[in-house]
Design a protein around this motif. Structure first.
Motif, PDB file in Angstrom:
ATOM      1  N   LEU A  49      71.106  45.819  28.571  1.00  0.00           N
ATOM      2  CA  LEU A  49      69.901  45.017  28.348  1.00  0.00           C
ATOM      3  C   LEU A  49      69.943  43.755  29.200  1.00  0.00           C
ATOM      4  O   LEU A  49      68.953  43.400  29.852  1.00  0.00           O
ATOM      5  CB  LEU A  49      69.768  44.659  26.866  1.00  0.00           C
ATOM      6  N   ALA A  50      71.084  43.085  29.242  1.00  0.00           N
ATOM      7  CA  ALA A  50      71.213  41.853  30.024  1.00  0.00           C
ATOM      8  C   ALA A  50      71.034  42.121  31.519  1.00  0.00           C
ATOM      9  O   ALA A  50      70.376  41.345  32.212  1.00  0.00           O
ATOM     10  CB  ALA A  50      72.568  41.202  29.761  1.00  0.00           C
ATOM     11  N   ARG A  51      71.612  43.218  32.007  1.00  0.00           N
ATOM     12  CA  ARG A  51      71.449  43.559  33.422  1.00  0.00           C
ATOM     13  C   ARG A  51      69.978  43.786  33.755  1.00  0.00           C
ATOM     14  O   ARG A  51      69.467  43.284  34.756  1.00  0.00           O
ATOM     15  CB  ARG A  51      72.251  44.821  33.768  1.00  0.00           C
ATOM     16  N   ARG A  52      69.304  44.543  32.913  1.00  0.00           N
ATOM     17  CA  ARG A  52      67.891  44.833  33.160  1.00  0.00           C
ATOM     18  C   ARG A  52      67.028  43.585  33.019  1.00  0.00           C
ATOM     19  O   ARG A  52      66.067  43.397  33.768  1.00  0.00           O
ATOM     20  CB  ARG A  52      67.408  45.932  32.222  1.00  0.00           C
ATOM     21  N   ALA A  53      67.378  42.725  32.056  1.00  0.00           N
ATOM     22  CA  ALA A  53      66.635  41.473  31.873  1.00  0.00           C
ATOM     23  C   ALA A  53      66.779  40.586  33.102  1.00  0.00           C
ATOM     24  O   ALA A  53      65.804  39.978  33.559  1.00  0.00           O
ATOM     25  CB  ALA A  53      67.133  40.747  30.626  1.00  0.00           C
ATOM     26  N   ALA A  54      67.986  40.532  33.657  1.00  0.00           N
ATOM     27  CA  ALA A  54      68.232  39.709  34.848  1.00  0.00           C
ATOM     28  C   ALA A  54      67.461  40.244  36.052  1.00  0.00           C
ATOM     29  O   ALA A  54      67.037  39.466  36.908  1.00  0.00           O
ATOM     30  CB  ALA A  54      69.727  39.651  35.149  1.00  0.00           C
ATOM     31  N   GLU A  55      67.264  41.551  36.114  1.00  0.00           N
ATOM     32  CA  GLU A  55      66.458  42.131  37.198  1.00  0.00           C
ATOM     33  C   GLU A  55      64.988  41.749  37.044  1.00  0.00           C
ATOM     34  O   GLU A  55      64.315  41.454  38.028  1.00  0.00           O
ATOM     35  CB  GLU A  55      66.588  43.660  37.197  1.00  0.00           C
ATOM     36  N   LEU A  56      64.506  41.752  35.798  1.00  0.00           N
ATOM     37  CA  LEU A  56      63.108  41.400  35.544  1.00  0.00           C
ATOM     38  C   LEU A  56      62.851  39.916  35.761  1.00  0.00           C
ATOM     39  O   LEU A  56      61.798  39.530  36.266  1.00  0.00           O
ATOM     40  CB  LEU A  56      62.710  41.777  34.110  1.00  0.00           C
ATOM     41  N   ASP A  57      63.790  39.075  35.352  1.00  0.00           N
ATOM     42  CA  ASP A  57      63.625  37.622  35.458  1.00  0.00           C
ATOM     43  C   ASP A  57      64.980  36.974  35.744  1.00  0.00           C
ATOM     44  O   ASP A  57      65.724  36.657  34.810  1.00  0.00           O
ATOM     45  CB  ASP A  57      63.031  37.054  34.170  1.00  0.00           C
ATOM     46  N   PRO A  58      65.303  36.785  37.009  1.00  0.00           N
ATOM     47  CA  PRO A  58      66.603  36.200  37.369  1.00  0.00           C
ATOM     48  C   PRO A  58      66.823  34.785  36.838  1.00  0.00           C
ATOM     49  O   PRO A  58      67.957  34.314  36.804  1.00  0.00           O
ATOM     50  CB  PRO A  58      66.597  36.198  38.900  1.00  0.00           C
ATOM     51  N   THR A  59      65.770  34.099  36.407  1.00  0.00           N
ATOM     52  CA  THR A  59      65.933  32.741  35.888  1.00  0.00           C
ATOM     53  C   THR A  59      66.228  32.714  34.383  1.00  0.00           C
ATOM     54  O   THR A  59      66.571  31.654  33.858  1.00  0.00           O
ATOM     55  CB  THR A  59      64.671  31.892  36.152  1.00  0.00           C
ATOM     56  N   MET A  60      66.087  33.848  33.711  1.00  0.00           N
ATOM     57  CA  MET A  60      66.343  33.889  32.269  1.00  0.00           C
ATOM     58  C   MET A  60      67.827  33.662  32.012  1.00  0.00           C
ATOM     59  O   MET A  60      68.678  34.229  32.668  1.00  0.00           O
ATOM     60  CB  MET A  60      65.924  35.239  31.679  1.00  0.00           C
ATOM     61  N   LYS A  61      68.106  32.812  31.038  1.00  0.00           N
ATOM     62  CA  LYS A  61      69.491  32.551  30.660  1.00  0.00           C
ATOM     63  C   LYS A  61      69.906  33.630  29.652  1.00  0.00           C
ATOM     64  O   LYS A  61      69.095  34.068  28.837  1.00  0.00           O
ATOM     65  CB  LYS A  61      69.614  31.158  30.064  1.00  0.00           C
ATOM     66  N   ILE A  62      71.174  34.036  29.719  1.00  0.00           N
ATOM     67  CA  ILE A  62      71.657  35.131  28.879  1.00  0.00           C
ATOM     68  C   ILE A  62      72.883  34.680  28.113  1.00  0.00           C
ATOM     69  O   ILE A  62      73.801  34.071  28.675  1.00  0.00           O
ATOM     70  CB  ILE A  62      71.981  36.366  29.744  1.00  0.00           C
ATOM     71  N   MET A  63      72.878  35.000  26.813  1.00  0.00           N
ATOM     72  CA  MET A  63      74.039  34.724  25.974  1.00  0.00           C
ATOM     73  C   MET A  63      74.342  35.957  25.137  1.00  0.00           C
ATOM     74  O   MET A  63      73.452  36.514  24.506  1.00  0.00           O
ATOM     75  CB  MET A  63      73.799  33.530  25.044  1.00  0.00           C
ATOM     76  N   PHE A  64      75.617  36.373  25.177  1.00  0.00           N
ATOM     77  CA  PHE A  64      76.073  37.464  24.325  1.00  0.00           C
ATOM     78  C   PHE A  64      76.633  36.882  23.040  1.00  0.00           C
ATOM     79  O   PHE A  64      77.365  35.895  23.076  1.00  0.00           O
ATOM     80  CB  PHE A  64      77.179  38.270  25.022  1.00  0.00           C
ATOM     81  N   ILE A  65      76.291  37.496  21.917  1.00  0.00           N
ATOM     82  CA  ILE A  65      76.922  37.177  20.641  1.00  0.00           C
ATOM     83  C   ILE A  65      77.678  38.438  20.253  1.00  0.00           C
ATOM     84  O   ILE A  65      77.088  39.500  20.092  1.00  0.00           O
ATOM     85  CB  ILE A  65      75.887  36.770  19.571  1.00  0.00           C
ATOM     86  N   THR A  66      78.990  38.329  20.159  1.00  0.00           N
ATOM     87  CA  THR A  66      79.767  39.545  19.992  1.00  0.00           C
ATOM     88  C   THR A  66      81.136  39.304  19.385  1.00  0.00           C
ATOM     89  O   THR A  66      81.681  38.217  19.504  1.00  0.00           O
ATOM     90  CB  THR A  66      79.946  40.247  21.359  1.00  0.00           C
ATOM     91  N   GLY A  67      81.653  40.329  18.768  1.00  0.00           N
ATOM     92  CA  GLY A  67      83.034  40.335  18.311  1.00  0.00           C
ATOM     93  C   GLY A  67      83.938  40.908  19.378  1.00  0.00           C
ATOM     94  O   GLY A  67      85.142  41.017  19.186  1.00  0.00           O
ATOM     95  N   PHE A  68      83.357  41.289  20.528  1.00  0.00           N
ATOM     96  CA  PHE A  68      84.098  41.929  21.607  1.00  0.00           C
ATOM     97  C   PHE A  68      83.970  41.113  22.895  1.00  0.00           C
ATOM     98  O   PHE A  68      83.501  41.615  23.906  1.00  0.00           O
ATOM     99  CB  PHE A  68      83.569  43.346  21.843  1.00  0.00           C
TER     100      PHE A  68
END
Length: 119
Positions: free
Chosen positions: A63-82
Motif C-alpha cells: 500500500l505504501a509503495r503504491r501510495a508513493a507512486e500516486l503522490d510522492p509528497t505524501m508522508k508515510i508512517m507504519f504502525i506495526t509490531g514488526f
C-alpha cells in the motif's frame, strides 16, 4: 492539521487510533484493508498514510509503495509490531517512511504525526 488515511485491519485498534487523531484535530479516513485504502487514494488527497504492515488483501508495505507512486509528497508512517520487516531493505518500503512500533502510547502517535507534518 493533517488529512490522514488510516489502514488498519483490527477494527477496535482502527477506531481507537482514528478517535485519538481526530481528538488531536486531524481529519481521518479509515479502512480495514489495504486494497480499499488504495482505491480511495486514487480519488482523494491526503497528507499522511498511516498503515499497519500485516493486513489481508494488500499489506501495508505494498500500500505504501503504491501510495508513493500516486503522490510522492505524501508522508508515510507504519504502525506495526514488526518494525524489522518495515526497515528491511528487501521490502522496498518507501525510504522516507517512519515506523512506530506497537505497543505505543496514543500521545506518541499524535506527536509523530505532528513531527511528520512539521517536517
Amino acid at each position: 492539521m493533517a488529512r490522514i488515511l488510516l489502514a488498519e485491519d483490527d477494527e477496535s485498534m482502527r477506531r481507537f487510533l482514528a478517535k485519538a487523531l481526530e481528538n488531536a484535530g486531524h481529519e481521518v479516513v479509515s479502512f480495514g484493508r489495504g486494497d480499499l485504502a488504495h482505491s480511495h487514494l486514487k480519488s482523494d488527497i491526503f497528507d499522511i498514510l498511516l498503515t499497519d504492515i500485516v493486513m489481508p488483501e494488500m499489506d501495508g508495505i505494498e500500500l505504501a509503495r503504491r501510495a508513493a507512486e500516486l503522490d510522492p509528497t505524501m508522508k508515510i508512517m507504519f504502525i506495526t509490531g514488526f518494525a524489522a520487516v518495515a526497515l528491511n531493505p528487501e521490502t522496498r518500503a518507501p525510504k522516507d517512511a517512519k515506523v512506530l512500533s506497537k505497543p505505543f502510547h496514543l500521545r506518541d502517535l499524535v506527536a509523530e504525526v505532528d513531527r511528520l507534518m512539521a517536517a
